[in-house]
Design a protein around this motif. Sequence first.
Motif, short mmCIF file in Angstrom:
data_model
loop_
_atom_site.label_atom_id
_atom_site.label_comp_id
_atom_site.label_asym_id
_atom_site.label_seq_id
_atom_site.Cartn_x
_atom_site.Cartn_y
_atom_site.Cartn_z
N THR A 1 45.20 30.74 40.78
CA THR A 1 44.62 29.42 40.96
C THR A 1 44.07 28.99 39.61
N HIS A 2 43.51 27.79 39.55
CA HIS A 2 42.85 27.35 38.32
C HIS A 2 41.58 28.18 38.12
N PRO A 3 41.20 28.49 36.87
CA PRO A 3 40.00 29.32 36.63
C PRO A 3 38.73 28.78 37.27
N VAL A 4 38.54 27.46 37.28
CA VAL A 4 37.36 26.89 37.93
C VAL A 4 37.40 27.15 39.42
N ALA A 5 38.57 27.02 40.02
CA ALA A 5 38.72 27.28 41.45
C ALA A 5 38.44 28.75 41.77
N GLU A 6 38.89 29.64 40.90
CA GLU A 6 38.68 31.08 41.14
C GLU A 6 37.20 31.39 41.27
N ARG A 7 36.38 30.74 40.46
CA ARG A 7 34.94 30.99 40.52
C ARG A 7 34.32 30.43 41.80
N GLN A 8 35.01 29.49 42.44
CA GLN A 8 34.49 28.89 43.67
C GLN A 8 34.92 29.63 44.93
N VAL A 9 35.87 30.55 44.81
CA VAL A 9 36.34 31.31 45.98
C VAL A 9 36.21 32.81 45.76
N ARG A 10 35.53 33.21 44.71
CA ARG A 10 35.48 34.63 44.32
C ARG A 10 34.92 35.52 45.42
N ASN A 11 33.87 35.10 46.08
CA ASN A 11 33.28 35.93 47.14
C ASN A 11 34.22 36.07 48.32
N TRP A 12 34.90 34.97 48.68
CA TRP A 12 35.85 35.03 49.80
C TRP A 12 36.99 35.98 49.47
N VAL A 13 37.49 35.90 48.26
CA VAL A 13 38.58 36.79 47.84
C VAL A 13 38.11 38.24 47.87
N LYS A 14 36.93 38.51 47.40
CA LYS A 14 36.40 39.88 47.39
C LYS A 14 36.31 40.44 48.80
N ASP A 15 35.91 39.60 49.76
CA ASP A 15 35.74 40.05 51.13
C ASP A 15 37.06 40.16 51.89
N ASN A 16 38.06 39.34 51.52
CA ASN A 16 39.28 39.24 52.32
C ASN A 16 40.53 39.73 51.62
N MET A 17 40.54 39.75 50.29
CA MET A 17 41.71 40.21 49.54
C MET A 17 41.26 41.08 48.35
N PRO A 18 40.52 42.15 48.60
CA PRO A 18 39.97 42.93 47.48
C PRO A 18 41.03 43.60 46.62
N GLN A 19 42.26 43.65 47.11
CA GLN A 19 43.33 44.36 46.39
C GLN A 19 44.03 43.51 45.35
N VAL A 20 43.71 42.20 45.26
CA VAL A 20 44.50 41.33 44.39
C VAL A 20 44.00 41.37 42.96
N SER A 21 44.90 41.05 42.04
CA SER A 21 44.55 40.78 40.64
C SER A 21 44.75 39.30 40.39
N PHE A 22 43.90 38.73 39.54
CA PHE A 22 43.90 37.28 39.33
C PHE A 22 44.67 36.89 38.08
N THR A 23 45.49 35.84 38.22
CA THR A 23 46.18 35.22 37.09
C THR A 23 45.88 33.73 37.12
N SER A 24 45.40 33.19 36.01
CA SER A 24 45.02 31.78 35.98
C SER A 24 46.25 30.88 35.95
N ALA A 25 46.08 29.67 36.49
CA ALA A 25 47.14 28.66 36.48
C ALA A 25 46.57 27.38 35.87
N SER A 26 47.44 26.51 35.39
CA SER A 26 46.99 25.27 34.75
C SER A 26 46.38 24.31 35.76
N SER A 27 46.72 24.46 37.04
CA SER A 27 46.13 23.66 38.11
C SER A 27 46.30 24.42 39.40
N ASN A 28 45.57 23.99 40.44
CA ASN A 28 45.70 24.65 41.75
C ASN A 28 47.10 24.47 42.32
N ALA A 29 47.66 23.27 42.15
CA ALA A 29 49.01 23.02 42.65
C ALA A 29 50.05 23.83 41.87
#
Length: 309
Positions: A110-138
């Motif tokens: 996702t976009h880096p700003v978006a990642e910071r807005q969903v970080r807790n949800w991802v930690k609780d629901n998808m702890p196995q993922v690694s993050f790669t930034s995108a130029s936009s959410n779309a």
Amino acid sequence: MTTVAYLGPAGTFTEEALWKFHERGCFGDGEIDTLPVDSPSAALNAVREGRAAWAVVAIENSVDGGVTATTDALIEAPGVQIFHELELPISFAMMTRRGTSLSDVKRFSTHPVAERQVRNWVKDNMPQVSFTSASSNAAAAQAVAEGTADVAAAPVRAAELFDLEVHASGIADLATAQTRFVVVGPAGQPTERTGHDRTFVVFDLPNEPGTLVQALQEFAYRGVSMSRIESRPTRKVARTYNFYVDLEGHIDDVPVAEALRNLWLRANSITFLGSWPSSTTDSREDALARDMERLEAATEWVRKAREGR
């Protein structure tokens, strides 16, 4: 037909803001043609180069603060200013290719700003993922559709556009998250005064003790409230900074005009980036309290900068 540039591809929150601006008549009464680009700088350059009449860009997020890619792009070259704004509530949907379970995903984008807005949800629901930034959410949703990412956080519309499966929606670690978007066009006559307006200026000051405090006092003396202040490197000389200030009021308001006239006498340079109707409302008491906090923070920032910290 009027061309409007925005951070694409289709399915971003910026595109959603674009259509809301269109509904308000911010681009005139005719039809529009959208021009998706890959950065705020590209959107503004499309206006500067005449390839678009307008650009829509995000300028501030209630969770992450100012969108530095936009604020930097606004002054990287002359010729543009802001004419309208709106605030858009922000929440995300988690989406994958159809038939994929969230327990199976490894690559989250996702976009880096978006990642910071969903970080807790991802930690609780998808702890196995690694993050790669995108130029936009779309763009992250598009990456999922193309197989270069497994799961994306993006607006629900992106799932519809890229035929993805939505596993959860309305995701936001902070339920009150909003992003402020603005309409940028060629520099010209500001949007007409409404009595509830915002003015945006950027200035840099002589590298001398007390210059920032003295500059900000020009606003305080005249009762002009600041709704935001931040600093960014000028990128011209090391340890020199541009100060970005949102003011409550219109350049046609006498206190704002007088404050800016006196600031011009103190500053090395000052750039006017527009006056337009504000989308937010604060009580005078809240505004004054916020101004004191920002003045204290700015003074402390200057002190630390002088000490080389």
